[in-house]
Enzyme design. Sequence first.
Site, short mmCIF file in Angstrom:
data_model
loop_
_atom_site.label_atom_id
_atom_site.label_comp_id
_atom_site.label_asym_id
_atom_site.label_seq_id
_atom_site.Cartn_x
_atom_site.Cartn_y
_atom_site.Cartn_z
N SER A 109 0.84 -1.21 0.00
CA SER A 109 0.00 0.00 0.00
C SER A 109 0.87 1.24 0.00
CB SER A 109 -0.87 0.00 1.26
OG SER A 109 -1.53 1.24 1.41
N TYR A 115 -2.35 -1.06 10.83
CA TYR A 115 -2.39 -1.49 9.42
C TYR A 115 -1.18 -1.00 8.65
CZ TYR A 115 -3.96 -1.51 4.52
OH TYR A 115 -4.04 -1.68 3.16
P1 NAD Z 1 -11.33 -6.38 0.01
O1 NAD Z 1 -12.12 -6.28 1.25
O2 NAD Z 1 -12.06 -6.55 -1.25
O3 NAD Z 1 -10.29 -7.55 0.10
C1 NAD Z 1 -9.68 -7.96 1.29
C2 NAD Z 1 -9.92 -9.46 1.41
O4 NAD Z 1 -9.12 -9.96 2.48
C3 NAD Z 1 -11.34 -9.83 1.74
O5 NAD Z 1 -12.11 -9.99 0.57
C4 NAD Z 1 -11.15 -11.14 2.49
O6 NAD Z 1 -11.45 -12.24 1.65
C5 NAD Z 1 -9.67 -11.18 2.85
N1 NAD Z 1 -9.46 -11.45 4.26
C6 NAD Z 1 -9.37 -10.56 5.28
N2 NAD Z 1 -9.16 -11.21 6.43
C7 NAD Z 1 -9.10 -12.54 6.13
C8 NAD Z 1 -8.91 -13.71 6.90
N3 NAD Z 1 -8.70 -13.65 8.23
N4 NAD Z 1 -8.92 -14.91 6.26
C9 NAD Z 1 -9.13 -14.99 4.93
N5 NAD Z 1 -9.31 -13.90 4.16
C10 NAD Z 1 -9.30 -12.70 4.76
O7 NAD Z 1 -10.42 -5.08 -0.03
P2 NAD Z 1 -9.17 -4.66 -0.92
O8 NAD Z 1 -9.05 -3.22 -0.68
O9 NAD Z 1 -9.26 -5.19 -2.28
O10 NAD Z 1 -7.96 -5.38 -0.19
C11 NAD Z 1 -7.02 -6.18 -0.85
C12 NAD Z 1 -5.63 -5.75 -0.43
O11 NAD Z 1 -5.39 -4.42 -0.88
C13 NAD Z 1 -5.41 -5.74 1.06
O12 NAD Z 1 -4.14 -6.31 1.35
C14 NAD Z 1 -5.39 -4.27 1.38
O13 NAD Z 1 -4.61 -4.00 2.52
C15 NAD Z 1 -4.77 -3.70 0.14
N6 NAD Z 1 -4.97 -2.26 -0.10
C16 NAD Z 1 -6.22 -1.73 -0.23
C17 NAD Z 1 -6.37 -0.38 -0.47
C18 NAD Z 1 -7.73 0.24 -0.65
O14 NAD Z 1 -7.83 1.47 -0.65
N7 NAD Z 1 -8.78 -0.51 -0.83
C19 NAD Z 1 -5.25 0.43 -0.57
C20 NAD Z 1 -3.98 -0.13 -0.43
C21 NAD Z 1 -3.86 -1.48 -0.19
#
Ligand code: NAD
Length: 334
Positions: free
Chosen positions: A226, A239
């Site tokens: 991120s 986080y």
């Molecule tokens: P999202 O909610 O769609 O995806 C996160 C997924 O993590 C969930 O769908 C879930 O299946 C999984 N998860 C969480 N805890 C879990 C557990 N204990 N066991 C199994 N699965 C679990 O959201 P996203 O934003 O697409 O997140 C994906 C990645 O992107 C993450 O690593 C997040 O930190 C990173 N990210 C997101 C953003 C943003 O703005 N959305 C920005 C930077 C990084």
Amino acid sequence: MSEENQITRRKVIAGLGAGLTTGVASPVFAAAGTMQEDVTTQGLEDPTTKYPRPPFKGQSQPWPGLAGQMDPKPDHGEKSYKGSGRLKGRKALITGGDSGMGRAAAIAYAREGADVAINYLPAEEPDAREVIALIKAEGRKAIALPGDIREEAFCQKLVADAVSGLGGLDIVVSNAGRQQAHQSILDISTEQFDWTMKTNIYAPFWIIKAALPHLQPGSVIIGTTSEQATDPSADLYDYAQTKAATTNYVRSLAKQLGPKGIRVNGVAPGPIWTPLQVSGGATQEKLKSFGGQTPLGRPGQPVELASIYVQLAADDASFATGQVYGAAGGSGHP
Ligand code: NAD
Ligand code: MG
């Protein structure tokens, strides 16, 4: 630029100004240095208006949230992503593959010719079912592997089931993540802190350890990090440090596994419209103006990162390892 080139370029720009949005011929330089017209069907898209901009409606879902219940619904490339065989015959495991960046990667991988296993939480079955159907629609194997990655034993079983279901493994996308905003460090319980660390730091360690014996030279590991790794928000104390750890493990493992022919890279998103944000990841105030502070003035959609996950997995990126590719709308640093 020769006069002839300038004229051709002016004509093309004038054509765009006249409202041509599709069927625009893009100019390319031919080997002899003259301008030729390339037959493409793609017009220019303004990235500032391509997707929804704030203000957004306030909305909150119980964690982990469902993409299908967000308003507006995120775009994971369901209708738009077009493949061209870049990952033909590859076998990918994607954690968090039901929604967000993981889902965008899963759809793109299948359309590029890969078989895909996705992990997600049992509560996310409705989102996961849609992804499984989309992968199958491409004629690829789709393996659904629900379960909680905070347990080492489950992570080991997850990898074993992915390997047996796919008939091998050569792409591991460690993407699942836990993000909960807390105004103060005083509001973060030891249980919450541990939850974030287990999901974002321990699980990738367990999953990559279990996967490594199956990875042949040419295989890849991709971690979702991120912009928080280098520019942490005040309310993401726990986080943000896990994302610094993710960027760090990408660079360390790339050095360790380079000599074995296994590439390790990271993707660093900025604010992206996903369930993580509406299920405790962002405050309601932040959500309403989400992405508005970026130079593009809006949040990213998961599909806007799909091609990065494809690129980092593809064989033609064979010199890219230990890299972090960003997509943050103009702010943030990988
Ligand atoms: P999202 O909610 O769609 O995806 C996160 C997924 O993590 C969930 O769908 C879930 O299946 C999984 N998860 C969480 N805890 C879990 C557990 N204990 N066991 C199994 N699965 C679990 O959201 P996203 O934003 O697409 O997140 C994906 C990645 O992107 C993450 O690593 C997040 O930190 C990173 N990210 C997101 C953003 C943003 O703005 N959305 C920005 C930077 C990084
Ligand atoms: Mg989800």
